[in-house]
Every structure is written in structure tokens, then in C-alpha cells.
Design an enzyme around this catalytic site. Structure first.
Site, PDB file in Angstrom:
ATOM      1  N   ASP A 449       0.829  -1.209   0.000  1.00  0.00           N
ATOM      2  CA  ASP A 449       0.000   0.000   0.000  1.00  0.00           C
ATOM      3  C   ASP A 449       0.864   1.260   0.000  1.00  0.00           C
ATOM      4  O   ASP A 449       2.063   1.217   0.316  1.00  0.00           O
ATOM      5  CB  ASP A 449      -0.900  -0.022   1.250  1.00  0.00           C
ATOM      6  N   ASP A 518     -10.799   2.264  -2.925  1.00  0.00           N
ATOM      7  CA  ASP A 518     -11.315   1.960  -1.592  1.00  0.00           C
ATOM      8  C   ASP A 518     -12.832   2.000  -1.587  1.00  0.00           C
ATOM      9  O   ASP A 518     -13.459   1.643  -0.584  1.00  0.00           O
ATOM     10  CB  ASP A 518     -10.774   2.973  -0.571  1.00  0.00           C
TER      11      ASP A 518
HETATM   12  C1  GLA Z   1      -5.707   1.752   2.284  1.00  0.00           C
HETATM   13  C2  GLA Z   1      -6.219   0.607   1.444  1.00  0.00           C
HETATM   14  C3  GLA Z   1      -7.277  -0.149   2.193  1.00  0.00           C
HETATM   15  C4  GLA Z   1      -6.704  -0.639   3.504  1.00  0.00           C
HETATM   16  C5  GLA Z   1      -6.167   0.525   4.303  1.00  0.00           C
HETATM   17  C6  GLA Z   1      -5.461   0.052   5.547  1.00  0.00           C
HETATM   18  O1  GLA Z   1      -6.675   2.728   2.422  1.00  0.00           O
HETATM   19  O2  GLA Z   1      -6.665   1.050   0.210  1.00  0.00           O
HETATM   20  O3  GLA Z   1      -7.755  -1.228   1.429  1.00  0.00           O
HETATM   21  O4  GLA Z   1      -5.679  -1.559   3.241  1.00  0.00           O
HETATM   22  O5  GLA Z   1      -5.261   1.295   3.536  1.00  0.00           O
HETATM   23  O6  GLA Z   1      -4.948   1.087   6.288  1.00  0.00           O
END
Ligand code: GLA
Length: 694
Positions: A449, A518
Site C-alpha cells: 500500500d 477503496d
Molecule cells: C488503504 C487501502 C485499504 C486498507 C487501508 C489500511 O486505504 O486502500 O484497502 O488496506 O489502507 O490502512
């Protein structure tokens, strides 16, 4: 022969298209043609000449140069801008020679006539997918530094009438991949990222057409930049009836000191041409990205991800409970998301300390991983390697490792700072600490990420110009990731940046999959997936069924949306009723049966979500023998009555006989494609129908 030379022109031919350029009488390297492949070499136009337009516009203004430089009477956007050691800021490149690295890879060697600057233009063909890759390499053959202020990868040149419209993907966090089709008018239209990632805001993908192409027909020129850092696209419509699309590294706040003997390689820009509309353009890109990347596409497992169920409230027992239900549903991979590492009880601590938090995992991750294995699944983990919380052991030990200016406050976002991955010591630390984590634990999948964009892009003590950080950072990410990928070849990797903030062909050299957004609402996903699919194939598109719109849409509908990509589950399974779990198990079993077609087949967007909210998609295997049709209804004039949604199939063999699930009779491919079928659906209803050649 895909590459041939004829009359001072180079003819680059793929299965259906040709890209031709050559030296005109004045010795300028200019584009001659880019379109349908023609029968004979002499069919292609000769390199155009021009003496300019009065005393105001020289030949460079009027001609489609392959790699325009800032020098002489050049006022258009150049690919290359440099300053030599004596302060001269005028670059001229003349043709020296051409060579072939192999049958599909041509290199043109250019040189400044006075200064020791050599530029190689690379052209690599992928004949099966009608794709051409281009990039430039700059070499300093002298003994003084050359300052490079802009080095774009390629100029894609088209006659103006062909390129009156630009399609692009734009958005923001939670709202990525909005497709825009916008007329080009005289002047420069610019898209870019200044964020140290390819960005949620604009994706480095483009398509050009004359304004009348459709999903199924019309000439389309399309392409991508294979780069995961800041980038720039300039579409310039000139007064001389031409359009030039330049793409490459962003030159915003950029300067590269090209040292004596040094070679600077620009990222690859790839592009293609089709006469069969936007759908065919996407399929060519999909095939290319599925087949030409360094790692072979595997069929992705159905995964469960714990993020939306637990957020930071992670514990070994809680995860095991979720894993038990996931296994009952038929899930094959259990992924523990954020919240598992040292001090990570919220988003204000822990990033950088990649060890299990002892209060949550007193015996490390092994007991949970064993439990997951015993349940018949493999285990995956979330990481955010490039980031650090000020509240972490790593930051306390190395506060100088982040991007910063010593005299400025360090702007946090989500309470985190960015490690300076341009620094070799930071790269080495990440390689070591993540290698330990990955060798001590049996991990099959990593979600990588990146949850913020850059600020204060300072690099104190940089060995050269600190503005090189824009390139060195991304190269650092590639180096760390590539080293880990090589050391742990069985791990499957996913690229995430708060959703689709780093979705590009560059990251797909490292990541097998992308997390597009997300936003996991099925309605939003229909649109996001349609945008994503313009450029990137279904096997790279991870799609979870979550609890977003649980009370608005049926589980069937939500599963069907996610089954259009690489299926995952992200809801809180503990709250799912027995009926919901049975429904989920049924869909997961179905998905496993159709997944080779969805993940590795050709996608036909039969109806667009953007058009009327009632999209239909067909995935067809390479033999056109097996297909999967998805149809969705989200809008209707009368929500109580079924809307007849008419669908004409595509891509079938016209003479083949096809049987469609739920339909009484086998019909020819021609009939399915011309008459099609009508499915009565109410808003919120969806269908998945398999079709087979009999
Ligand atoms: C990002 C990702 C989510 C999750 C969060 C965790 O926003 O896109 O899917 O993994 O981080 O903090």
C-alpha cells in the site's frame, strides 16, 4: 519481417497496423504514417518536407518530428530540453545510424552535432497485440555535466483530423477511473501527476480518435506510460493540422545531472492502433499486459481481506474466526490487512516497524498462519513499506530517512511521512527487514500500500541535484520490490495506493494485481471497473464483495459485480446470516468455474454503465468457445417493472453454434451478435449467463 527499411524510412509492422517514420530531405526524423497496415512498402507516404510558414514558423513547427527538442525555432512542446556545461540551452539531434537489438527492436542513434550528447530512440514491437513500445536513452559522451530539464519518452504524432478527441481517466480518492472524452482544440492540453505516484487524479492512459469512434468501430490510437511516479501528458493541437501527444516523466521541479559517461533511460511509453473502436483498443492493451509482462499471469485465488471487517482491531483469535467462515465459503486465500504490526492500534503509530505486535500476536504470526493453512487456505499480509509514522521505532532511530527540508515542518498525512526511497540505505533497510518477515513466515500474498502523496520533496545530502528525487524515488521502489520479488518468487503481489492511486503499467511489472479503489459500493464499482477496464485487464483488477450497500443491493448483484474481476470478499463475515453464507458459497463455486474465462479471456463491453446505468459485459475465452455474460440493471423509468435490456453479443464466431444458459435454443454466433437477446431486469437485478459453442 516486422521491421524494414525502405527509401530512408523505417516501416514497423504489427499484425494489423503500421508505424512509419523516416528522414526527410533536410535530414529531420519525421513521422510518415500510423494506421492500418498496407500491402506494399511503397504504399506508405514518404517523409514530409516543409520550408516553414513565412518567417514565423520554421520546419520544426510544421512537421511531425519523432523526438522534438528545444532548439532552433521550436515553440512547440519538446520531448527534450537540456543545458550544456557552457550554458547553451539549444539541442539539435542528427541521425547517425540505426541498429536492431533483435527482429522486433529497432534503435535509432542520434547525436548533437557539436555537444557530446547522444540520444538513442528505441522502438520495440509486439506484433501480436499491435503494440509499439518507445523510449529514449540519453548518454553523456563528454567530460562535463549536462543538465537535463525535460526528457519525455516519446512524441506520438497524428494528423489533426484523426485526433480531435482525447479520452482519459481522471478522479480522486474513492472515485477513480472516471472516463472523459474531450475535444482537442488548438493549444496544449495537459494531464499529469506531481505526487510521486501515478495518482488517483489522472491515470497515465490515453486514447485519441477523430470524435466519432465508438466502442465497436472507428480508428483509435491509444497508449500508456509504464511509470509509477510523477508523469506528464501533453496533447498539442498545432495550427498545421497536426496533433502531437507527448508523454513521459514529469519535468515539474525536475533536473537531472547527466554525468560524463552516464546513460539516462526514460520509461517506456507503449501505444497501439486499431480501426475497431475503443473496445478493441482495450482488448489489445489487455492482451499485451496479460502476456508481455515479466511474470506469467496465474489464475488468481479467491481471497478474503479483513480490513473492512476489523479495521485496526486485529487479533489472532478475531482473524481466525473470520478465516474459519471464509474457508467454509470456499475462499482460497486469507489476507490480514492493516493493524497487525508493532503499536498499530490506530493509524498514528507503527508504520516502519514490520514486526508482529506482541500484544496481538504474542507468539508471532505463525499460529495464525498455521490455522489458516489448516483451513486449506494460504496466507497474505498487508504492508506499507514506503511509509513511517513519527511514532515508530524506525522514525525515532532515523528521522533523517524521510523526504524533508531541514528548515520546514514535515507535513504528515494520515499521520505518516514518506521514507526517501531514493536513498540506498533506506532501500537496503526495507529489503532486509521485509526479507526477514517473509522468510520467517509462510506468506503467499502481499498487498503493498501507499497511503499518501508527497510533500516537501527534499533530499538533504543528495549526491547530485536533489530534484533527481522524482525519478530516484520511483526507481528505489522498483528496486526494493523487484529484489523481494526475485527473492520470494512464489509470492503474489498487489499494488494499492489508498485504492487506485498507483495503477499503471510500470507497477504491473512488479504487482500481479491492483486494488482499484477503496470505494467498494457495487454501484460505484460498476463505473470504476468500466473505467479501469479501458486500460487494464480483469485479472489485474481485485474486486471484493463487502458490506457497502448491503441494505440496498442483493448479495447476488454484489457478487456479480465483483466476479467481473479477480473475486475477493471483504465484508464482516461474522455478521453474515446463514442464508448469506450459502449464497456466497454458491457464487464462489461458480466463480471458480468461470474464472479462467473472466481473468484470461477477452472483454467485450456490450453496454456501458456510463450510457444508461445498465451495463453488460461479455468475457470470451481465446477459442471463442466459452463465454460469460454479465448484465446489470441499476436504472429504469419504472422501478417496479422489468426493463427490457437488449444486448447484442460480440466476438463470437459468426458460423459457430452457441447455446446460452436460460435460453431455449442454440443460435449462430451471427444471430447472437446481430439480433442479440433481451433480458428483462428490474433495478438492482443482475444476471450471469454462460454461453458455449456446441
Ligand atoms: C488503504 C487501502 C485499504 C486498507 C487501508 C489500511 O486505504 O486502500 O484497502 O488496506 O489502507 O490502512
Amino acid at each position: 519481417m516486422p521491421i524494414s527499411v525502405y527509401n530512408r524510412t523505417w516501416i514497423l509492422e504489427t499484425e494489423h497496423s503500421a508505424y512509419v517514420f523516416g528522414l526527410n530531405r533536410a535530414g529531420m526524423l519525421v513521422n510518415c504514417f500510423w494506421g492500418n497496415r498496407l500491402p506494399a512498402r511503397h504504399d506508405y507516404p514518404e517523409p514530409p518536407d516543409s520550408s516553414g510558414w513565412a518567417s514565423f514558423d520554421g520546419p520544426a513547427q510544421c512537421l511531425p518530428e519523432e523526438y522534438p527538442c528545444y532548439g532552433g525555432m521550436s515553440y512547440h512542446e519538446p520531448c527534450l530540453k537540456a543545458c550544456f556545461a557552457d550554458g547553451v540551452r539549444d539541442v539539435r539531434l542528427s541521425f547517425q545510424s540505426a541498429s536492431q537489438a533483435d527482429a522486433e527492436h529497432l534503435v535509432l542513434h542520434l547525436h548533437d552535432p557539436y555537444y557530446p550528447l547522444a540520444v538513442d530512440l528505441h522502438y520495440r514491437l509486439h506484433p501480436q497485440c499491435d503494440i509499439l513500445e518507445r523510449w529514449a536513452e540519453l548518454r553523456n559522451e563528454g567530460n562535463a555535466i549536462i543538465q537535463v530539464e525535460r526528457a519525455l519518452s516519446a512524441a506520438w504524432q497524428l494528423p489533426g483530423p484523426s485526433a480531435q478527441r482525447l479520452s482519459h481517466l481522471s478522479g480522486r480518492w474513492n472515485d477513480e477511473f472516471n472516463l472523459h472524452r474531450q475535444p482537442l482544440t488548438p493549444g496544449v492540453f495537459q494531464l499529469e501527476s506531481r505526487r510521486m505516484s501515478s495518482s488517483h487524479q489522472h491515470n497515465p492512459w490515453f486514447a485519441l480518435d477523430n470524435g466519432s469512434a465508438t466502442e465497436e468501430s472507428g480508428q483509435v490510437w491509444f497508449g500508456l506510460l509504464s511509470w509509477s511516479g510523477s508523469w506528464k501528458l501533453l496533447a498539442e493541437t498545432t495550427p498545421f493540422s497536426s496533433t502531437r501527444l507527448l508523454i513521459g516523466l514529469n519535468d515539474w521541479d525536475f533536473c537531472w545531472q547527466l554525468h560524463p559517461g552516464e546513460t539516462f533511460t526514460c520509461p517506456v511509453s507503449l501505444a497501439g492502433y486499431t480501426q475497431n473502436g475503443f473496445g478493441a483498443a482495450s482488448r489489445l492493451l489487455h492482451t499485451h499486459l496479460r502476456t508481455q509482462l515479466p511474470h506469467a499471469p496465474a489464475l488468481h485465488k479467491v481471497l478474503y481481506n479483513s480490513w473492512e471487517a476489523t479495521l485496526f482491531d486485529v487479533s489472532a483469535e478475531g482473524q481466525a474466526k473470520l478465516a474459519e467462515i471464509a474457508a467454509q465459503l470456499g475462499v482460497e486465500r486469507f489476507v490480514m490487512d492493516d493493524g497487525w504490526f508493532l503499536g498499530r492500534h490506530h493509524d498514528a503509530a507503527g508504520l516502519g516497524d514490520w514486526k508482529p505486535d506482541p500484544t496481538k500476536f504474542p507468539h508471532g504470526l505463525t499460529p495464525l498462519i498455521r490455522r489458516v493453512h489448516d483451513l486449506g487456505m494460504d496466507f497474505g499480509l498487508w504492508l506499507e513499506p514506503e511509509m513511517v509514522n513519527p511514532n515508530s521505532d524506525l522514525y525515532r532511530a532515523h528521522p533523517d530517512w524521510v523526504l524533508h527540508y531541514p528548515t520546514r515542518p514535515r507535513t504528515t498525512a494520515r499521520n505518516q511521512l514518506m521514507l526517501n526511497l531514493a536513498r540506498p540505505d533506506v532501500q537496503e533497510y526495507l529489503i532486509q527487514s521485509l526479507s526477514s518477515l517473509l522468510s520467517e513466515n509462510d506468506i503467499a500474498f502481499i498487498k503493498w500500500d501507499m497511503n499518501r502523496n508527497v510533500s516537501e520533496a527534499g533530499w538533504p545530502d543528495a549526491p547530485g541535484d536533489p530534484r533527481q528525487v522524482w525519478v530516484e524515488y520511483t526507481r528505489g521502489v522498483y528496486h526494493v520490490w523487484n529484489t523481494l520479488r526475485t527473492r520470494f518468487p512464489n509470492i503474489v503481489w498487489q499494488s494499492c495506493s489508498g485504492g487506485g492511486g498507483r495503477a499503471d503499467a510500470g507497477i504491473l511489472h512488479l504487482a500481479d494485481q491492483i486494488w482499484p479503489s477503496d470505494n467498494t459500493s457495487a454501484l460505484a464499482r460498476l463505473r470504476i471497473q468500466e473505467g479501469f477496464s479501458q486500460a487494464y485487464p480483469a485479472n489485474t483488477m481485485e474486486a471484493w464483495v463487502t458490506d457497502a450497500d448491503r441494505h440496498q443491493l442483493s448479495l447476488d448483484f454484489r457478487f456479480h459485480v465483483s466476479m467481473c474481476g479477480s473475486l475477493g470478499i471483504g465484508g464482516n463475515l461474522l455478521a453474515w446470516s446463514t442464508a448469506e453464507r450459502l449464497t456466497a458459497a454458491r457464487h464462489i463455486a461458480r466463480y471458480k468455474a468461470i474464472r479462467p474465462i473472466v481473468q484470461l479471456g477477452d472483454l467485450y463491453r456490450l453496454r456501458s454503465f456510463a450510457a444508461d446505468g445498465n451495463p453488460a459485459l461479455l468475457y470470451l475465452d481465446q477459442d471463442r468457445a466459452h463465454g460469460v455474460l454479465f448484465a446489470f440493471c441499476t436504472r429504469a423509468d419504472n422501478p417496479a417493472a422489468p426493463t427490457p435490456i437488449s444486448i447484442r453479443l460480440q466476438g463470437l464466431l459468426p458460423d459457430g453454434l452457441y447455446m446460452m444458459e436460460s435460453q431455449p435454443l442454440a443460435r449462430s454466433g451471427a444471430s447472437w451478435m446481430q439480433q442479440g437477446l433481451t433480458l428483462p431486469l428490474k433495478p438492482g437485478e443482475s444476471l450471469l449467463l454462460q454461453i458455449e459453442r456446441v
